[in-house]
Design a protein around this motif. Sequence first.
Motif, PDB file in Angstrom:
ATOM      1  N   GLU A  40       0.810  -1.214   0.000  1.00  0.00           N
ATOM      2  CA  GLU A  40       0.000   0.000   0.000  1.00  0.00           C
ATOM      3  C   GLU A  40       0.845   1.267   0.000  1.00  0.00           C
ATOM      4  O   GLU A  40       0.332   2.363   0.238  1.00  0.00           O
ATOM      5  N   ARG A  41       2.125   1.133  -0.298  1.00  0.00           N
ATOM      6  CA  ARG A  41       3.012   2.300  -0.361  1.00  0.00           C
ATOM      7  C   ARG A  41       2.899   2.956  -1.722  1.00  0.00           C
ATOM      8  O   ARG A  41       3.027   2.293  -2.766  1.00  0.00           O
ATOM      9  N   LEU A  42       2.656   4.271  -1.749  1.00  0.00           N
ATOM     10  CA  LEU A  42       2.486   4.979  -3.008  1.00  0.00           C
ATOM     11  C   LEU A  42       3.764   4.990  -3.834  1.00  0.00           C
ATOM     12  O   LEU A  42       3.718   5.050  -5.053  1.00  0.00           O
ATOM     13  N   GLY A  43       4.924   4.924  -3.186  1.00  0.00           N
ATOM     14  CA  GLY A  43       6.177   5.019  -3.919  1.00  0.00           C
ATOM     15  C   GLY A  43       6.586   3.734  -4.609  1.00  0.00           C
ATOM     16  O   GLY A  43       7.531   3.727  -5.384  1.00  0.00           O
ATOM     17  N   ILE A  44       5.896   2.645  -4.326  1.00  0.00           N
ATOM     18  CA  ILE A  44       6.251   1.363  -4.912  1.00  0.00           C
ATOM     19  C   ILE A  44       5.356   1.106  -6.112  1.00  0.00           C
ATOM     20  O   ILE A  44       4.133   1.140  -6.025  1.00  0.00           O
ATOM     21  N   THR A  45       5.943   0.843  -7.271  1.00  0.00           N
ATOM     22  CA  THR A  45       5.162   0.678  -8.481  1.00  0.00           C
ATOM     23  C   THR A  45       4.664  -0.754  -8.627  1.00  0.00           C
ATOM     24  O   THR A  45       5.155  -1.685  -7.988  1.00  0.00           O
ATOM     25  N   ASN A  46       3.678  -0.918  -9.499  1.00  0.00           N
ATOM     26  CA  ASN A  46       3.154  -2.255  -9.790  1.00  0.00           C
ATOM     27  C   ASN A  46       4.241  -3.161 -10.365  1.00  0.00           C
ATOM     28  O   ASN A  46       4.259  -4.369 -10.107  1.00  0.00           O
ATOM     29  N   LEU A  47       5.146  -2.581 -11.152  1.00  0.00           N
ATOM     30  CA  LEU A  47       6.250  -3.362 -11.712  1.00  0.00           C
ATOM     31  C   LEU A  47       7.148  -3.908 -10.607  1.00  0.00           C
ATOM     32  O   LEU A  47       7.574  -5.068 -10.645  1.00  0.00           O
ATOM     33  N   GLN A  48       7.440  -3.079  -9.622  1.00  0.00           N
ATOM     34  CA  GLN A  48       8.308  -3.510  -8.529  1.00  0.00           C
ATOM     35  C   GLN A  48       7.639  -4.600  -7.696  1.00  0.00           C
ATOM     36  O   GLN A  48       8.285  -5.585  -7.313  1.00  0.00           O
ATOM     37  N   LEU A  49       6.344  -4.447  -7.450  1.00  0.00           N
ATOM     38  CA  LEU A  49       5.617  -5.466  -6.705  1.00  0.00           C
ATOM     39  C   LEU A  49       5.539  -6.772  -7.491  1.00  0.00           C
ATOM     40  O   LEU A  49       5.618  -7.865  -6.929  1.00  0.00           O
ATOM     41  N   HIS A  50       5.420  -6.658  -8.819  1.00  0.00           N
ATOM     42  CA  HIS A  50       5.386  -7.863  -9.653  1.00  0.00           C
ATOM     43  C   HIS A  50       6.717  -8.601  -9.598  1.00  0.00           C
ATOM     44  O   HIS A  50       6.751  -9.833  -9.473  1.00  0.00           O
ATOM     45  N   GLN A  51       7.817  -7.861  -9.678  1.00  0.00           N
ATOM     46  CA  GLN A  51       9.126  -8.494  -9.603  1.00  0.00           C
ATOM     47  C   GLN A  51       9.339  -9.156  -8.245  1.00  0.00           C
ATOM     48  O   GLN A  51       9.907 -10.249  -8.150  1.00  0.00           O
ATOM     49  N   ALA A  52       8.869  -8.492  -7.193  1.00  0.00           N
ATOM     50  CA  ALA A  52       8.968  -9.087  -5.864  1.00  0.00           C
ATOM     51  C   ALA A  52       8.112 -10.340  -5.765  1.00  0.00           C
ATOM     52  O   ALA A  52       8.507 -11.336  -5.152  1.00  0.00           O
ATOM     53  N   ALA A  53       6.922 -10.309  -6.377  1.00  0.00           N
ATOM     54  CA  ALA A  53       6.041 -11.474  -6.359  1.00  0.00           C
ATOM     55  C   ALA A  53       6.671 -12.643  -7.100  1.00  0.00           C
ATOM     56  O   ALA A  53       6.543 -13.805  -6.689  1.00  0.00           O
ATOM     57  N   LEU A  54       7.391 -12.363  -8.180  1.00  0.00           N
ATOM     58  CA  LEU A  54       8.117 -13.426  -8.894  1.00  0.00           C
ATOM     59  C   LEU A  54       9.174 -14.048  -7.991  1.00  0.00           C
ATOM     60  O   LEU A  54       9.313 -15.274  -7.922  1.00  0.00           O
ATOM     61  N   ALA A  55       9.910 -13.197  -7.290  1.00  0.00           N
ATOM     62  CA  ALA A  55      10.942 -13.697  -6.384  1.00  0.00           C
ATOM     63  C   ALA A  55      10.331 -14.502  -5.247  1.00  0.00           C
ATOM     64  O   ALA A  55      10.968 -15.405  -4.700  1.00  0.00           O
ATOM     65  N   ALA A  56       9.073 -14.177  -4.904  1.00  0.00           N
ATOM     66  CA  ALA A  56       8.378 -14.889  -3.836  1.00  0.00           C
ATOM     67  C   ALA A  56       7.663 -16.133  -4.345  1.00  0.00           C
ATOM     68  O   ALA A  56       6.914 -16.762  -3.605  1.00  0.00           O
ATOM     69  N   ALA A  57       7.892 -16.480  -5.620  1.00  0.00           N
ATOM     70  CA  ALA A  57       7.284 -17.664  -6.242  1.00  0.00           C
ATOM     71  C   ALA A  57       5.766 -17.594  -6.238  1.00  0.00           C
ATOM     72  O   ALA A  57       5.084 -18.620  -6.090  1.00  0.00           O
ATOM     73  N   ASP A  58       5.218 -16.394  -6.408  1.00  0.00           N
ATOM     74  CA  ASP A  58       3.778 -16.214  -6.466  1.00  0.00           C
ATOM     75  C   ASP A  58       3.229 -16.811  -7.766  1.00  0.00           C
ATOM     76  O   ASP A  58       3.711 -16.496  -8.859  1.00  0.00           O
ATOM     77  N   GLU A  59       2.211 -17.665  -7.664  1.00  0.00           N
ATOM     78  CA  GLU A  59       1.699 -18.379  -8.835  1.00  0.00           C
ATOM     79  C   GLU A  59       1.091 -17.428  -9.866  1.00  0.00           C
ATOM     80  O   GLU A  59       1.262 -17.626 -11.072  1.00  0.00           O
ATOM     81  N   ASP A  60       0.378 -16.405  -9.412  1.00  0.00           N
ATOM     82  CA  ASP A  60      -0.229 -15.466 -10.357  1.00  0.00           C
ATOM     83  C   ASP A  60       0.841 -14.703 -11.129  1.00  0.00           C
ATOM     84  O   ASP A  60       0.712 -14.486 -12.349  1.00  0.00           O
ATOM     85  N   ALA A  61       1.892 -14.288 -10.449  1.00  0.00           N
ATOM     86  CA  ALA A  61       2.985 -13.580 -11.117  1.00  0.00           C
ATOM     87  C   ALA A  61       3.690 -14.497 -12.106  1.00  0.00           C
ATOM     88  O   ALA A  61       4.056 -14.081 -13.216  1.00  0.00           O
ATOM     89  N   GLN A  62       3.886 -15.753 -11.732  1.00  0.00           N
ATOM     90  CA  GLN A  62       4.514 -16.718 -12.631  1.00  0.00           C
ATOM     91  C   GLN A  62       3.643 -16.978 -13.854  1.00  0.00           C
ATOM     92  O   GLN A  62       4.146 -17.098 -14.978  1.00  0.00           O
ATOM     93  N   THR A  63       2.317 -17.063 -13.643  1.00  0.00           N
ATOM     94  CA  THR A  63       1.398 -17.269 -14.766  1.00  0.00           C
ATOM     95  C   THR A  63       1.459 -16.102 -15.728  1.00  0.00           C
ATOM     96  O   THR A  63       1.486 -16.281 -16.953  1.00  0.00           O
ATOM     97  N   LEU A  64       1.500 -14.889 -15.182  1.00  0.00           N
ATOM     98  CA  LEU A  64       1.574 -13.695 -16.032  1.00  0.00           C
ATOM     99  C   LEU A  64       2.834 -13.731 -16.896  1.00  0.00           C
ATOM    100  O   LEU A  64       2.780 -13.470 -18.106  1.00  0.00           O
TER     101      LEU A  64
END
Length: 284
Positions: free
Chosen positions: A126-150
């Motif tokens: 919920e931090r305004l300074g963090i972009t969707n791209l950065q959260l997506h890259q973090a989700a990939l590193a966290a082995a998030d299935e939705d991010a991997q599917t994308l």
Amino acid sequence: MQDNIRPITPVSVAGLAPQVPETGMPICEVVDPTTLYVDPAYQRNVSEKGLRQIRRIIEGFDWAKFKPPICAYAECDGKTILKVLDGQHTAIAAASSPYVSAIPIMIVEAADTVAQAKAFIGQNTERLGITNLQLHQAALAAADEDAQTLELVCSRANVKVLKSPNAYTGTGSRQTIAIKQLEALISRQGAKVAREILEVLANADRGPLTAPQIKAVELLMTDPEYADKFNPEDLTDAIVDLLFTAEEEAKVLAVTHKLSFWKALAITWFRKCKKRRQAPQKAA
């Protein structure tokens, strides 16, 4: 006691299912900020905007405004280090100030990169300074299935998801940063249809795939009013033929008919698209 001073009091938890903490309580330590590390698997590089923020912190450094960085222990090349999960700009500013030699940090349990990336997401969702791209890259590193599917959908459509808005190369063909639109597309249509939609745009070799373009093709490929009246490759040809004039025509159409730009863009492409020959209606 002043009238406007009030104690912290608990709220009712009726109807809630409080979670038992999965990890132990954080600990606080005082460390030299130059001994901290950042993991690029889920942390972004410092941008020019970030550098300006760091300079502002240095020039206005005040312990009363200081928020301790959140860190986690990790193993690297046989030694134990502290990785910054949140607060790298603060840590860099402290390391750069000639008047700061040590800072307090909060250390949480996050044993590996996956756990650390999940912690980063939790700290920054919920931090305004963090972009969707950065959260997506973090989700990939966290082995998030939705991010991997994308990533898999884009890879199969020969589309590259960039790590930052400034990473476009060449014309930006087959590249995109439209993370939220891609997430919504896959959620609505599923992986297979999402890939087919992206292929229409990717095969046109147009410069970066934008959210309005993706929504426009999705409408044409899935709405019964349009979907059965053309072949996907003919829609690609129409996008190529119109090139950048499509956006200009769509802007005029959107204003004239009070349409969303993406819908006007879809109509503009559809008008240019070669139509399938419809089977004649049988007489009753």
